[in-house]
Design a protein around this motif. Structure first.
Motif, PDB file in Angstrom:
ATOM      1  N   GLU A  33      46.898  24.419 -25.240  1.00 20.36           N
ATOM      2  CA  GLU A  33      46.088  25.524 -25.281  1.00 20.36           C
ATOM      3  C   GLU A  33      44.924  25.624 -26.117  1.00 20.36           C
ATOM      4  O   GLU A  33      43.730  25.906 -25.817  1.00 20.36           O
ATOM      5  CB  GLU A  33      47.146  26.840 -25.365  1.00 20.36           C
ATOM      6  N   LEU A  34      44.991  25.074 -27.396  1.00 24.92           N
ATOM      7  CA  LEU A  34      43.969  25.098 -28.162  1.00 24.92           C
ATOM      8  C   LEU A  34      42.836  23.968 -27.576  1.00 24.92           C
ATOM      9  O   LEU A  34      41.550  24.209 -27.492  1.00 24.92           O
ATOM     10  CB  LEU A  34      44.480  24.323 -29.531  1.00 24.92           C
ATOM     11  N   ALA A  35      43.266  22.883 -26.917  1.00 24.71           N
ATOM     12  CA  ALA A  35      42.259  22.110 -26.228  1.00 24.71           C
ATOM     13  C   ALA A  35      41.559  22.901 -25.257  1.00 24.71           C
ATOM     14  O   ALA A  35      40.432  22.564 -25.124  1.00 24.71           O
ATOM     15  CB  ALA A  35      42.983  20.962 -25.799  1.00 24.71           C
ATOM     16  N   ARG A  36      42.305  23.781 -24.589  1.00 23.76           N
ATOM     17  CA  ARG A  36      41.718  24.300 -23.241  1.00 23.76           C
ATOM     18  C   ARG A  36      40.591  25.239 -23.999  1.00 23.76           C
ATOM     19  O   ARG A  36      39.545  25.535 -23.425  1.00 23.76           O
ATOM     20  CB  ARG A  36      42.714  25.297 -22.624  1.00 23.76           C
ATOM     21  N   ASP A  37      40.902  26.097 -25.272  1.00 26.63           N
ATOM     22  CA  ASP A  37      40.186  27.136 -25.788  1.00 26.63           C
ATOM     23  C   ASP A  37      38.971  26.246 -26.387  1.00 26.63           C
ATOM     24  O   ASP A  37      37.836  26.715 -26.151  1.00 26.63           O
ATOM     25  CB  ASP A  37      40.834  27.619 -26.976  1.00 26.63           C
ATOM     26  N   ILE A  38      38.945  25.000 -26.820  1.00 28.51           N
ATOM     27  CA  ILE A  38      37.920  24.217 -27.291  1.00 28.51           C
ATOM     28  C   ILE A  38      36.974  24.041 -26.212  1.00 28.51           C
ATOM     29  O   ILE A  38      35.682  24.075 -26.389  1.00 28.51           O
ATOM     30  CB  ILE A  38      38.308  23.011 -28.090  1.00 28.51           C
ATOM     31  N   ALA A  39      37.388  23.364 -25.092  1.00 26.28           N
ATOM     32  CA  ALA A  39      36.578  22.958 -24.016  1.00 26.28           C
ATOM     33  C   ALA A  39      35.920  24.255 -23.257  1.00 26.28           C
ATOM     34  O   ALA A  39      34.600  24.153 -23.177  1.00 26.28           O
ATOM     35  CB  ALA A  39      37.573  22.575 -22.823  1.00 26.28           C
ATOM     36  N   ILE A  40      36.551  25.555 -23.349  1.00 24.66           N
ATOM     37  CA  ILE A  40      36.040  26.693 -22.850  1.00 24.66           C
ATOM     38  C   ILE A  40      34.805  27.016 -23.604  1.00 24.66           C
ATOM     39  O   ILE A  40      33.697  27.628 -23.330  1.00 24.66           O
ATOM     40  CB  ILE A  40      37.013  27.975 -22.706  1.00 24.66           C
ATOM     41  N   LYS A  41      35.081  27.209 -25.124  1.00 26.46           N
ATOM     42  CA  LYS A  41      34.067  27.643 -26.155  1.00 26.46           C
ATOM     43  C   LYS A  41      32.793  26.476 -26.075  1.00 26.46           C
ATOM     44  O   LYS A  41      31.645  26.839 -26.265  1.00 26.46           O
ATOM     45  CB  LYS A  41      34.738  27.641 -27.438  1.00 26.46           C
ATOM     46  N   PHE A  42      33.440  25.233 -25.942  1.00 26.44           N
ATOM     47  CA  PHE A  42      32.165  24.394 -26.165  1.00 26.44           C
ATOM     48  C   PHE A  42      31.264  24.621 -24.648  1.00 26.44           C
ATOM     49  O   PHE A  42      30.001  24.778 -24.806  1.00 26.44           O
ATOM     50  CB  PHE A  42      32.724  22.949 -26.103  1.00 26.44           C
ATOM     51  N   ASN A  43      31.907  24.695 -23.605  1.00 26.55           N
ATOM     52  CA  ASN A  43      31.152  24.899 -22.393  1.00 26.55           C
ATOM     53  C   ASN A  43      30.113  26.120 -22.456  1.00 26.55           C
ATOM     54  O   ASN A  43      29.027  26.213 -22.052  1.00 26.55           O
ATOM     55  CB  ASN A  43      31.970  24.952 -21.190  1.00 26.55           C
ATOM     56  N   ASN A  44      30.913  27.189 -23.024  1.00 24.28           N
ATOM     57  CA  ASN A  44      30.093  28.376 -23.297  1.00 24.28           C
ATOM     58  C   ASN A  44      28.875  28.439 -24.267  1.00 24.28           C
ATOM     59  O   ASN A  44      27.839  28.806 -23.774  1.00 24.28           O
ATOM     60  CB  ASN A  44      31.097  29.616 -23.520  1.00 24.28           C
ATOM     61  N   ASP A  45      29.339  28.029 -25.388  1.00 22.04           N
ATOM     62  CA  ASP A  45      28.179  27.949 -26.414  1.00 22.04           C
ATOM     63  C   ASP A  45      26.885  27.121 -26.218  1.00 22.04           C
ATOM     64  O   ASP A  45      26.006  27.726 -26.395  1.00 22.04           O
ATOM     65  CB  ASP A  45      28.980  27.444 -27.703  1.00 22.04           C
ATOM     66  N   TRP A  46      27.232  26.040 -25.347  1.00 20.94           N
ATOM     67  CA  TRP A  46      26.180  25.143 -25.226  1.00 20.94           C
ATOM     68  C   TRP A  46      25.647  25.375 -23.785  1.00 20.94           C
ATOM     69  O   TRP A  46      24.915  24.691 -23.437  1.00 20.94           O
ATOM     70  CB  TRP A  46      26.418  23.777 -25.670  1.00 20.94           C
ATOM     71  N   LYS A  47      26.057  26.382 -23.230  1.00 22.79           N
ATOM     72  CA  LYS A  47      25.854  26.821 -21.679  1.00 22.79           C
ATOM     73  C   LYS A  47      25.862  25.601 -20.872  1.00 22.79           C
ATOM     74  O   LYS A  47      24.760  25.250 -20.290  1.00 22.79           O
ATOM     75  CB  LYS A  47      24.329  27.389 -21.712  1.00 22.79           C
ATOM     76  N   VAL A  48      26.856  24.802 -20.909  1.00 22.66           N
ATOM     77  CA  VAL A  48      26.934  23.420 -19.950  1.00 22.66           C
ATOM     78  C   VAL A  48      28.243  23.795 -19.366  1.00 22.66           C
ATOM     79  O   VAL A  48      29.506  23.382 -19.618  1.00 22.66           O
ATOM     80  CB  VAL A  48      27.110  22.206 -20.885  1.00 22.66           C
ATOM     81  N   GLU A  49      28.210  24.536 -18.219  1.00 19.43           N
ATOM     82  CA  GLU A  49      29.371  24.878 -17.181  1.00 19.43           C
ATOM     83  C   GLU A  49      30.088  23.530 -16.732  1.00 19.43           C
ATOM     84  O   GLU A  49      29.338  22.615 -16.416  1.00 19.43           O
ATOM     85  CB  GLU A  49      28.856  25.711 -15.956  1.00 19.43           C
ATOM     86  N   ASP A  50      31.375  23.431 -16.778  1.00 20.73           N
ATOM     87  CA  ASP A  50      32.030  22.642 -16.463  1.00 20.73           C
ATOM     88  C   ASP A  50      31.819  21.258 -17.006  1.00 20.73           C
ATOM     89  O   ASP A  50      32.224  20.349 -16.517  1.00 20.73           O
ATOM     90  CB  ASP A  50      31.867  22.421 -14.994  1.00 20.73           C
ATOM     91  N   PHE A  51      31.420  21.424 -18.343  1.00 20.51           N
ATOM     92  CA  PHE A  51      31.105  20.254 -18.883  1.00 20.51           C
ATOM     93  C   PHE A  51      32.241  19.435 -19.396  1.00 20.51           C
ATOM     94  O   PHE A  51      32.532  18.335 -19.024  1.00 20.51           O
ATOM     95  CB  PHE A  51      30.109  20.418 -20.392  1.00 20.51           C
ATOM     96  N   PHE A  52      33.189  20.101 -20.122  1.00 18.00           N
ATOM     97  CA  PHE A  52      34.497  19.717 -20.303  1.00 18.00           C
ATOM     98  C   PHE A  52      35.701  20.404 -19.370  1.00 18.00           C
ATOM     99  O   PHE A  52      35.378  21.739 -19.120  1.00 18.00           O
ATOM    100  CB  PHE A  52      35.080  19.920 -21.677  1.00 18.00           C
ATOM    101  N   PRO A  53      36.536  19.959 -18.644  1.00 13.69           N
ATOM    102  CA  PRO A  53      37.412  20.364 -17.928  1.00 13.69           C
ATOM    103  C   PRO A  53      38.620  21.305 -18.721  1.00 13.69           C
ATOM    104  O   PRO A  53      38.714  20.785 -20.029  1.00 13.69           O
ATOM    105  CB  PRO A  53      38.124  19.230 -16.984  1.00 13.69           C
ATOM    106  N   VAL A  54      39.231  22.252 -18.182  1.00 14.92           N
ATOM    107  CA  VAL A  54      40.116  22.887 -18.900  1.00 14.92           C
ATOM    108  C   VAL A  54      41.245  22.280 -18.487  1.00 14.92           C
ATOM    109  O   VAL A  54      41.814  22.421 -17.544  1.00 14.92           O
ATOM    110  CB  VAL A  54      39.863  24.387 -18.592  1.00 14.92           C
ATOM    111  N   VAL A  55      42.189  21.341 -19.489  1.00 14.87           N
ATOM    112  CA  VAL A  55      43.060  20.725 -19.136  1.00 14.87           C
ATOM    113  C   VAL A  55      44.353  21.601 -18.811  1.00 14.87           C
ATOM    114  O   VAL A  55      44.555  22.566 -19.240  1.00 14.87           O
ATOM    115  CB  VAL A  55      43.271  19.856 -20.523  1.00 14.87           C
TER     116      VAL A  55
END
Ligand code: TYM
Length: 333
Positions: A153-175
């Motif tokens: 769940e933490l890995a999912r939160d990291i992926a979501i925050k990274f994608n949001n903070d750098w405005k790179v939609e779908d950069f990392f998948p939500v595992v």
């Protein structure tokens, strides 16, 4: 797109819990998907193992995975430290994950114990490295036992925050965690409320993949039970965690469900059931142990396989890390 990643720590012996909760599913998944399987030796450093023990355990775990049926040619199989992209990405994630998120991790609380001031900072940021293991390959699915759910769940939160903070939609998948099979949480043979673990001080609490037939039979014979016969349906496990655990293990080993197993063995005395369970465990595990010991006769070959796997892993993660550096604004020339 479907890419699988999972990892396992080289700390002590692998247990029946690792096998039923994770490795067996890894073996099944390799036939359908692209899979990356990693012996996470750098995670093991968070608890300060002896260098010689770490080296030996890494080879042992690699041999065990191959003996269980993981094909090192078909899949990418390697030890974490051979691909430095994991630790690089973990640093970036240290800057994404929040203290509050990590403070909630139950595994950290358990492992750090009462003396938190003395826990390594590596143990605290352990889940960030785990997220990096997965996301360095943009893996989408992670087969694990129940105990790793919170970390994912933490890995999912990291992926979501990274994608949001750098405005790179779908950069990392939500595992997606894949918690598969009957035995997603195998419990100790001495205490049905504690997880079967390679770090439990009592060897009688677990079945190791290295145990011989006599040892397995002895451990099952001595396993904690209660005075009643086995229940005939699942509801009868209420307040009987040891009975539930042994029947669950039996079902997983014989390839059936707990309901079906109870239809077959429900109502038996523990003595008779334990004999059946021991037979099933030995039949299942002894070919694995034999193959593992054979592979360990040639440690140089295991090392060669791991090096090759590491090269393949790095070829997959390199383009992802390049994208990450650019996204973050690092000058790369
Ligand atoms: P580790 O090394 O503790 O365990 C490896 C796998 O075995 C599962 N497992 C169990 N399943 C059922 N019952 C049990 N008693 C039991 N004990 C262990 C674990 O759930 C796990 O799937 N942090 C991870 C390793 C890791 C990882 C990763 C996993 C590092 N990076 C990235 C997935 C993705 C760990 O310590 O697992």
């Amino acid at each position: 797109l479907h890419r699988i990643f999972s990892g396992i720590q080289p700390t002590g012996n692998l247990t029946l819990g690792n096998y039923l909760g994770a490795i067996r599913n890894w073996v099944t998944l390799q036939h359908e998907f692209e899979c990356i399987y990693c012996v996470v030796d750098q995670h093991a450093l968070t608890v300060g193992p002896e260098p010689s023990a770490l080296r030996e355990a890494t080879r042992q775990v690699a041999a065990a995975l191959i003996a269980c049926g993981i094909d090192p040619q078909k899949n990418v199989l390697f030890n974490q430290s051979q691909n430095p992209d994991h630790t690089e990405l973990a640093w970036y994630f240290n800057c994404v994950a929040r203290m509050g998120w990590l403070n909630r991790m139950t595994q950290f609380k358990e492992k750090a114990g009462k003396n938190r001031e003395n826990a390594s900072t590596g143990l605290f940021v352990y889940p960030n490295l785990m997220a990096a293991d997965i996301l360095a390959y943009r893996a989408t699915h992670v087969p694990v036992g129940e105990d790793q759910k919170q970390h994912l769940e933490l890995a999912r939160d990291i992926a979501i925050k990274f994608n949001n903070d750098w405005k790179v939609e779908d950069f990392f998948p939500v595992v997606e965690p894949q918690i598969l099979g009957e035995a997603t949480r195998v419990m100790s043979l001495r205490d049905g409320t504690a997880k079967m673990s390679k770090s439990d001080p009592s060897d009688m609490s677990r079945i190791n993949l290295t145990d011989d037939a006599d040892t397995i039979a002895k451990k099952i014979k001595k396993a904690k039970t209660d005075p009643e016969n086995l229940p005939t349906e699942k509801a009868g496990f209420e307040g009987r965690p040891e009975a539930q655990n042994l029947v669950t293990i039996y079902a997983a080993l014989t390839g059936t469900t707990v309901d079906q197993a109870l239809a077959d063995i429900g109502g038996s005395q523990f003595g008779a059931f334990k004999q059946k369970l021991a037979d099933a465990a030995v039949a299942h595990l002894s070919p694995i142990t034999t193959e593992m010991n054979r592979l360990l006769e040639d440690r140089a070959e295991i090392d060669r396989l791991l090096v090759k796997g590491g090269e393949r892993a790095r070829a997959l993660s390199a383009p992802v890390l390049k994208d990450v550096r650019e996204t973050l604004g690092l000058v790369t020339g």
